[in-house]
Design an enzyme around this catalytic site. Structure first.
Site, PDB file in Angstrom:
ATOM      1  N   CYS A 117       9.819  -9.357 -44.609  1.00  0.00           N
ATOM      2  CA  CYS A 117       8.622  -9.216 -45.357  1.00  0.00           C
ATOM      3  C   CYS A 117       7.740  -8.904 -45.912  1.00  0.00           C
ATOM      4  CB  CYS A 117       9.087 -11.087 -45.428  1.00  0.00           C
ATOM      5  SG  CYS A 117       7.390 -11.532 -47.695  1.00  0.00           S
ATOM      6  N   ASP A 164      15.343  -6.640 -55.730  1.00  0.00           N
ATOM      7  CA  ASP A 164      13.740  -7.244 -55.113  1.00  0.00           C
ATOM      8  C   ASP A 164      12.678  -6.390 -56.332  1.00  0.00           C
ATOM      9  OD1 ASP A 164      11.473  -7.511 -53.871  1.00  0.00           O
ATOM     10  OD2 ASP A 164      12.605  -7.161 -52.259  1.00  0.00           O
ATOM     11  N   HIS A 192      14.876 -10.556 -52.508  1.00  0.00           N
ATOM     12  CA  HIS A 192      14.082 -10.292 -51.560  1.00  0.00           C
ATOM     13  C   HIS A 192      14.141 -11.552 -51.151  1.00  0.00           C
ATOM     14  CE1 HIS A 192       9.898  -9.122 -49.899  1.00  0.00           C
ATOM     15  NE2 HIS A 192      10.212 -10.500 -49.823  1.00  0.00           N
TER      16      HIS A 192
END
Length: 223
Positions: A117, A164, A192
């Site tokens: 991330c 995502d 994600h």
């Protein structure tokens, strides 16, 4: 199980980190770069798992300049607080702290950054801006496309989820076109955070495929 250590950045700032050691001689070292949820249970577990694979793994607490001992959950409250904390730290300071993690591992052997991330973006930027690395791996880093013009100094491996919603495939294609030297994989049906087994978006199949590629990449560049 790892332990807490203190790191000192080039500007004199002291931050904490979580360091996990392998049972035998290290294959190399990893700076594990956190999500926006701090060095929480999951990131410590990631460090422990890489230590079990034979690497010294160090996760710097990259929110320490804003707030210490940050451990957030993967709910809306954690998301909002994590985004706020990230906005309170400057990118240049954060990379200075990543460099401190690299420096702390300099006696181990070859070093990689691996991030998730926010940390995925930082892994890419560390490959472009920092020193002392042999390679870098980034998972679903949303900032990478905006910085694709920066040329990495070392080999980079990137993982993205096809579904995502925060990173459109147009961004992934931009990275491919701008940085054709980078190895990029997109995982079908993955969103994600697909590699985090504490998130609803965890996708075991994609996680295992990405991990297999990451370990092969590390073996190639750190051995």
């Amino acid at each position: 199980m790892g332990h807490t250590v203190e790191l000192k950045a080039a500007d004199g700032f002291k931050l904490s980190g979580y360091r996990a050691e392998p049972a035998g001689r290290p294959k190399g070292a990893l700076v594990v770069l956190q999500e926006i949820f701090g060095v929480n249970h999951h990131i410590r577990a990631v460090a422990d798992r890489f230590a079990a694979e034979g690497y010294v793994a160090l996760a710097p607490a990259l929110f320490d300049r804003a707030e210490r001992n940050v451990e957030l959950g993967y709910d809306q409250t954690g998301m909002e607080r994590g985004l706020k904390l990230r906005s309170q730290v400057q990118l240049t300071d954060t990379l200075t702290d990543v460099q401190a993690g690299i420096q702390a591992l300099s006696d181990v052997g070859k070093i990689a950054t691996i991030g998730y991330c926010w940390g995925g973006s930082l892994a890419f930027l560390s490959a472009a801006r920092l020193n002392g690395l042999a390679c870098a791996i980034g998972y679903y880093g949303a900032m990478i496309a905006a910085h694709a013009g920066e040329k990495p100094k070392v080999p980079v491996l990137l993982h993205f989820g096809e579904d995502d919603h925060g990173i459109p495939l147009t961004d992934v294609e931009k990275i491919r076109q701008t940085r054709p030297e980078i190895e990029i994989h997109v995982y079908k049906g993955a969103g994600h955070g697909f590699s985090c087994d504490e998130r609803e978006s965890f996708n075991a199949t994609s996680h295992e495929a990405a991990l297999k590629r990451s370990l092969a990449f590390l073996n190639k560049h750190l051995s």
